[in-house]
Design a protein around this motif. Structure first.
Motif, PDB file in Angstrom:
ATOM      1  N   LEU A 114      -1.075  -0.727  14.191  1.00 45.01           N
ATOM      2  CA  LEU A 114      -2.013  -0.899  12.906  1.00 45.01           C
ATOM      3  C   LEU A 114      -2.680   0.342  12.621  1.00 45.01           C
ATOM      4  N   PHE A 117      -0.862   2.877  10.141  1.00 47.94           N
ATOM      5  CA  PHE A 117      -0.514   2.133   8.803  1.00 47.94           C
ATOM      6  C   PHE A 117      -1.898   2.371   7.924  1.00 47.94           C
ATOM      7  N   LEU A 120      -2.946   0.948   4.360  1.00 44.25           N
ATOM      8  CA  LEU A 120      -2.327  -0.032   3.833  1.00 44.25           C
ATOM      9  C   LEU A 120      -2.821  -1.517   4.193  1.00 44.25           C
ATOM     10  N   GLU A 121      -2.879  -2.297   3.367  1.00 50.75           N
ATOM     11  CA  GLU A 121      -3.181  -3.681   3.896  1.00 50.75           C
ATOM     12  C   GLU A 121      -2.716  -4.620   2.937  1.00 50.75           C
ATOM     13  N   GLU A 124       0.965  -4.863   0.930  1.00 49.61           N
ATOM     14  CA  GLU A 124       1.624  -3.635   1.188  1.00 49.61           C
ATOM     15  C   GLU A 124       2.032  -3.509   2.736  1.00 49.61           C
ATOM     16  N   LEU A 125       0.991  -3.731   3.436  1.00 47.39           N
ATOM     17  CA  LEU A 125       1.419  -3.601   4.947  1.00 47.39           C
ATOM     18  C   LEU A 125       2.188  -4.742   5.435  1.00 47.39           C
TER      19      LEU A 125
END
Length: 145
Positions: A114, A117, A120-121, A124-125
């Motif tokens: 995580l 990334f 991003l959440e 989108e993640l």
């Protein structure tokens, strides 16, 4: 699908469909208080959902590798090697809190951490995680052609 959800009688029949094993990596150090440990496990659970739910019929999640100071990942790497020897084609390691160096885990086909990334959440993640897993599977297909 969690490893504990697999019925022993049906494993022989199901095994060809489950070619990917997912290993959660918590990375606890032992220095966490109970609330910190709980929060780490909740973050990992939520991160795992991004792979487990959309790929329920192809990925089996094994027990989490809970403790590790990330100084020596040889045990995790050996576990991944052993899992592949049981018939899994791919091993994915996911961590919500720790970055894991690929060079220390040559038996792992995909590391999803995580912290990598950032920004991003949500959807989108989730889309990025799914795309990375699908790329892993597609790259195997192109090698076979």
């Amino acid at each position: 699908m969690k490893f504990s959800e697999v019925d022993g009688a049906s494993w022989q029949e199901l095994q060809p469909y489950f070619d990917t094993c997912l290993i959660p990596y918590t990375g606890l150090t032992g220095g966490e208080n109970p609330m910190e440990a709980t929060a780490a496990l909740e973050r990992l659970r939520d991160f795992l959902d991004l792979a487990e739910i959309p790929f329920k019929g192809r990925i089996i999640t094994y027990p989490a590798f809970q403790y590790g100071l990330q100084e020596d990942l040889s045990l995790l790497n050996e576990i991944c090697k052993q899992i592949k020897s049981t018939g899994f084609r791919h091993v994915i390691v996911m961590s919500a809190d720790c970055g894991l160096p690929e060079s220390d885990l040559p038996e792992v086909d995909l590391i999803l951490a995580l912290p990598e990334f950032k920004g991003l959440e949500g959807k989108e993640l989730g889309a990025m995680i799914q795309a990375k897993i699908q790329t892993l599977w597609k790259s195997e297909q192109s090698v076979k052609l």
